[in-house]
Design a protein around this motif. Structure first.
Motif, PDB file in Angstrom:
ATOM      1  N   GLN A  91       0.709  -1.415   0.446  1.00 39.60           N
ATOM      2  CA  GLN A  91       0.012  -0.066  -0.093  1.00 39.60           C
ATOM      3  C   GLN A  91       0.971   1.161   0.325  1.00 39.60           C
ATOM      4  N   ALA A  92       0.589   1.897  -0.917  1.00 38.79           N
ATOM      5  CA  ALA A  92       1.095   3.443  -0.026  1.00 38.79           C
ATOM      6  C   ALA A  92       1.043   4.014   0.892  1.00 38.79           C
ATOM      7  N   GLU A  93       2.446   4.889   1.488  1.00 37.84           N
ATOM      8  CA  GLU A  93       2.900   5.330   2.651  1.00 37.84           C
ATOM      9  C   GLU A  93       1.656   5.761   3.345  1.00 37.84           C
ATOM     10  N   GLU A  94       1.289   6.244   4.828  1.00 37.11           N
ATOM     11  CA  GLU A  94      -0.061   6.261   5.175  1.00 37.11           C
ATOM     12  C   GLU A  94       0.425   7.905   5.198  1.00 37.11           C
ATOM     13  N   VAL A  95      -0.806   9.018   4.515  1.00 36.28           N
ATOM     14  CA  VAL A  95      -0.732  10.134   5.063  1.00 36.28           C
ATOM     15  C   VAL A  95      -1.417  10.611   5.371  1.00 36.28           C
ATOM     16  N   ILE A  96      -1.233  11.921   6.099  1.00 31.70           N
ATOM     17  CA  ILE A  96      -2.309  12.185   7.946  1.00 31.70           C
ATOM     18  C   ILE A  96      -3.002  13.892   7.387  1.00 31.70           C
ATOM     19  N   TYR A  97      -3.828  14.340   7.512  1.00 29.23           N
ATOM     20  CA  TYR A  97      -4.090  15.223   7.184  1.00 29.23           C
ATOM     21  C   TYR A  97      -4.303  16.371   7.932  1.00 29.23           C
ATOM     22  N   TYR A  98      -3.973  17.593   9.106  1.00 28.17           N
ATOM     23  CA  TYR A  98      -4.027  18.206   9.754  1.00 28.17           C
ATOM     24  C   TYR A  98      -5.886  18.246   8.929  1.00 28.17           C
ATOM     25  N   PRO A  99      -7.256  18.910   9.891  1.00 29.34           N
ATOM     26  CA  PRO A  99      -8.545  18.185   9.749  1.00 29.34           C
ATOM     27  C   PRO A  99      -8.718  19.854   9.167  1.00 29.34           C
ATOM     28  N   GLU A 100      -8.125  20.704   9.455  1.00 30.18           N
ATOM     29  CA  GLU A 100      -8.370  22.670   8.624  1.00 30.18           C
ATOM     30  C   GLU A 100      -7.466  22.721   8.121  1.00 30.18           C
ATOM     31  N   VAL A 101      -8.592  23.778   7.399  1.00 31.00           N
ATOM     32  CA  VAL A 101      -7.072  24.833   6.497  1.00 31.00           C
ATOM     33  C   VAL A 101      -6.977  25.597   7.101  1.00 31.00           C
ATOM     34  N   ILE A 102      -5.559  25.668   6.980  1.00 31.36           N
ATOM     35  CA  ILE A 102      -4.838  27.000   7.986  1.00 31.36           C
ATOM     36  C   ILE A 102      -4.747  27.980   6.927  1.00 31.36           C
ATOM     37  N   ASP A 103      -5.195  29.492   7.270  1.00 33.17           N
ATOM     38  CA  ASP A 103      -5.103  30.658   6.678  1.00 33.17           C
ATOM     39  C   ASP A 103      -3.900  31.846   7.000  1.00 33.17           C
ATOM     40  N   ILE A 104      -2.622  31.688   6.716  1.00 31.35           N
ATOM     41  CA  ILE A 104      -1.740  32.967   7.275  1.00 31.35           C
ATOM     42  C   ILE A 104      -1.568  33.808   6.841  1.00 31.35           C
ATOM     43  N   ARG A 105      -1.413  34.656   6.996  1.00 33.33           N
ATOM     44  CA  ARG A 105      -2.317  36.102   7.204  1.00 33.33           C
ATOM     45  C   ARG A 105      -0.927  37.030   6.647  1.00 33.33           C
ATOM     46  N   SER A 106      -0.507  37.947   6.375  1.00 35.30           N
ATOM     47  CA  SER A 106       0.582  38.876   6.645  1.00 35.30           C
ATOM     48  C   SER A 106       1.175  39.270   8.278  1.00 35.30           C
ATOM     49  N   GLY A 107       2.518  38.993   9.376  1.00 35.58           N
ATOM     50  CA  GLY A 107       2.822  39.146   9.507  1.00 35.58           C
ATOM     51  C   GLY A 107       2.161  38.542  10.914  1.00 35.58           C
ATOM     52  N   TRP A 108       1.618  37.355  10.123  1.00 34.79           N
ATOM     53  CA  TRP A 108       0.529  36.357  11.807  1.00 34.79           C
ATOM     54  C   TRP A 108       1.995  35.265  12.009  1.00 34.79           C
ATOM     55  N   LEU A 109       1.967  35.197  13.301  1.00 31.26           N
ATOM     56  CA  LEU A 109       2.228  33.298  13.610  1.00 31.26           C
ATOM     57  C   LEU A 109       1.393  32.078  14.134  1.00 31.26           C
ATOM     58  N   PRO A 110       0.385  31.895  13.503  1.00 32.82           N
ATOM     59  CA  PRO A 110      -0.082  30.924  14.572  1.00 32.82           C
ATOM     60  C   PRO A 110       0.269  29.615  14.730  1.00 32.82           C
ATOM     61  N   LYS A 111       0.496  29.048  16.246  1.00 34.51           N
ATOM     62  CA  LYS A 111       1.227  28.346  16.198  1.00 34.51           C
ATOM     63  C   LYS A 111      -0.165  27.047  16.454  1.00 34.51           C
ATOM     64  N   ILE A 112      -0.080  25.843  16.310  1.00 32.11           N
ATOM     65  CA  ILE A 112      -1.276  25.148  16.107  1.00 32.11           C
ATOM     66  C   ILE A 112      -0.508  23.494  16.599  1.00 32.11           C
ATOM     67  N   THR A 113      -1.282  22.856  17.168  1.00 30.62           N
ATOM     68  CA  THR A 113      -0.636  21.581  17.258  1.00 30.62           C
ATOM     69  C   THR A 113      -1.960  20.774  16.951  1.00 30.62           C
ATOM     70  N   PHE A 114      -1.239  19.555  16.587  1.00 34.35           N
ATOM     71  CA  PHE A 114      -1.327  18.327  15.206  1.00 34.35           C
ATOM     72  C   PHE A 114      -1.360  17.095  16.101  1.00 34.35           C
ATOM     73  N   ARG A 115      -2.401  16.291  16.874  1.00 35.02           N
ATOM     74  CA  ARG A 115      -2.225  15.598  17.437  1.00 35.02           C
ATOM     75  C   ARG A 115      -2.652  14.245  16.772  1.00 35.02           C
ATOM     76  N   LEU A 116      -1.604  13.417  16.276  1.00 33.89           N
ATOM     77  CA  LEU A 116      -2.117  12.441  15.386  1.00 33.89           C
ATOM     78  C   LEU A 116      -3.064  11.091  16.007  1.00 33.89           C
ATOM     79  N   ARG A 117      -2.753  10.573  17.177  1.00 36.30           N
ATOM     80  CA  ARG A 117      -3.471   9.130  17.294  1.00 36.30           C
ATOM     81  C   ARG A 117      -4.109   9.721  18.619  1.00 36.30           C
TER      82      ARG A 117
END
Length: 535
Positions: free
Chosen positions: A509-535
């Protein structure tokens, strides 16, 4: 007033009155018809057993038309395309003419998808099925599941899902040459599937993005998904199939000479491990170089001095490949040395500036190159060829909101056959750091290091990526262009720093791919901090 004028005036007033009355009393046409056609009867009747006819008529309560029936109609087991009429006209019945030979003791399903519509409003009779059996019983088992793409967030439509009967004739090559026992399709709006009216037995479950619609797997163009184990019917299990495009098997189609210094090998597949060896007698002082421009399906084999023979023989060697190829030398000069910018006019502050030559660069004279900022300030720089990526890279201190001019005079670059460049001039500018955004990503629940962490757009194009080894949990992505991003993690099972698809023949099978469930909106001058829990 003269009598004739009075008569005309009265007539005009009466006419206007009639028109106004007609407007006030004109009907609205009533509510819109949203009711699909209703099935009335069929000849032979639906769910007929011991079926022997070669023509079927299906009647409805109103005039119907067929829309896109060539793609919407799914016949299982597959038949040579039956004749369906009428097409392009309205009728109260549909006629099916069967010219293919029907299998004995087999249940057939004609699923019309969304193709049957009423003539006036186009209301579809969704997924109407006509079912018959050539034996004494209608098979009634079902199998269901869902389809997803192994790499991309969106799943293809019109995915064909097939069952191959695992009997004494079934081999791994069956799906490349034979039609399946049963078939269905997700059509244009679903990612789920259901195979109905199945017979008990052992089956191989396969899904294809079947580009040619021929129910056979063509690896060079079809995506494939398959169940890891054979399926035993009946079953209550539901199956999720992940589509992937197999990596082409390494092959060399041919070799041809484009000049007295260059042979081009037309290749398919990954050629990292490919070794090319000149077998013919070599002229004195012989030297060679391999060069491949990304995105092209050719490997350029450069050599000095020019060939003196009419034909040259090569040996191509790689794991699972050994081939001898012969090319006829072409008595033509190589293409003149040219460059094109890899980087656009706006340079990201964290990335080098790159240009791509059409010929391999072997010597750079930095005394013939100038780089200035804001038209007057000389800049210190480093420049070097990156042969693996077929480009020339410039490293220098990049400052915010600045403009740069890169000037390369004739003779700055020399290619493998000692050709030099004409004058090159490139204008470069940078933006303010505040025009970009950053992202800090924290991973939790990590178990299967290493990971390849990628930021992509919504079409899967990679913007930045990092390779995460065991123990790493915090990752920073800087100087991102404002926009929407997806976070994609590839479980890099073989630690080669890239996503690897699967292989049907290798049952991988293909190597497993996992997506963060939300689309991240990057804006000028911003620093979002995202926690991605896999399991």
């Amino acid at each position: 007033m003269k009598p004739i004028l009075k008569y005309l005036l009265v007539s005009l007033v009466l006419a206007l009155t009639v028109v106004q009355c007609a407007k006030r009393g004109s009907p609205t046409g009533g509510p819109e018809d949203t009711t699909p056609p209703t099935f009335v009867k069929a000849e032979p009747p639906n769910y007929t057993t011991n079926f022997e006819a070669d023509r079927i008529r299906i009647y409805f309560d109103e005039y119907v038309k067929l829309n896109n029936v060539q793609k919407q109609l799914i016949v299982s087991p597959p038949l040579e395309r039956p004749q369906i009429s009428p097409q392009g006209a309205a009728s109260k019945y549909i006629e099916i003419k069967i010219s293919d030979t029907l299998e004995a003791n087999t249940t057939y399903v004609f699923n019309f998808g969304q193709s049957i519509q009423d003539n006036n409003e186009g209301n579809p009779l969704s997924f109407f099925k006509y079912v018959f059996s050539t034996g004494p019983v209608i098979d009634s088992l079902t199998l269901s599941g869902s389809i997803k793409d192994a790499l991309l967030p969106e799943t293809d439509n019109f995915v064909t899902v097939m069952l191959y009967e695992v009997d004494s004739t079934f081999t791994d090559s069956t799906i490349y040459k034979d039609r399946p026992k049963y078939v269905t399709n997700t059509l244009d709006s679903l990612t789920s599937f259901e195979l109905t009216n199945l017979k008990a037995g052992s089956y191989q479950l396969v899904a294809l993005k079947d580009e040619n619609g021929n129910y056979t797997f063509e690896p060079n163009q079809d995506k494939i998904a398959f169940a890891k184990e054979y399926i035993q019917l009946p079953t209550d299990s539901s199956y999720t199939l992940e589509l992937f495009q197999e990596a082409p098997k390494l092959s060399i189609e041919r070799v041809q000479f484009s000049s007295v210094h260059t042979a081009k090998f037309l290749v398919q597949g990954r050629a990292d491990s490919l070794r090319l060896e000149w077998l013919s007698p070599k002229p004195e002082g012989f030297k060679s170089l391999r060069y491949r421009i990304p995105g092209q399906d050719t490997i350029q084999y450069w050599f000095q001095p020019k060939a003196v023979l009419d034909t040259v023989q090569f040996l191509a060697v790689a794991p699972g490949l050994q081939d001898t190829l012969v090319g006829r030398v072409r008595n033509a000069p190589p293409d003149s040395l040219r460059f094109s910018p890899v980087t656009g006019g706006t340079l990201n502050l964290l990335k080098p500036y790159e240009i791509r030559p059409n010929n391999p660069i072997v010597q750079i004279d930095t005394t013939q190159i100038r780089l200035v900022r804001n038209d007057s300030i000389p800049m210190v720089f480093q420049v070097y060829p990156v042969m693996k990526e077929a480009l020339v890279r410039f490293e220098f201190e990049r400052m915010e909101k600045s403009s740069y001019t890169l000037l390369a005079l004739p003779g700055a670059f020399t290619d493998f056959v000692e050709q030099t460049n004409d004058t090159l001039r490139y204008s470069i500018r940078t933006r303010s750091l505040s025009d970009y955004g950053d992202l800090e990503l924290t991973l939790e629940g990590t178990e299967r290091y290493p990971y390849l962490i990628q930021l992509t757009d919504e079409k899967g194009v990679v913007s930045q990526e990092q390779w995460a080894q065991s123990g790493q949990t915090i990752f920073k992505f800087n100087a991102l262009d404002p926009g929407k991003y997806l976070i994609r993690l590839v479980e890099d099972a073989n630690s080669n720093g890239r996503y690897d698809p699967g292989s049907f023949l290798e049952k991988r099978q293909a190597e497993e791919v996992i997506y963060y469930p939300e689309v991240i909106d990057i804006r000028s001058g911003w620093l979002p901090k995202i926690t991605f829990r896999l399991r």
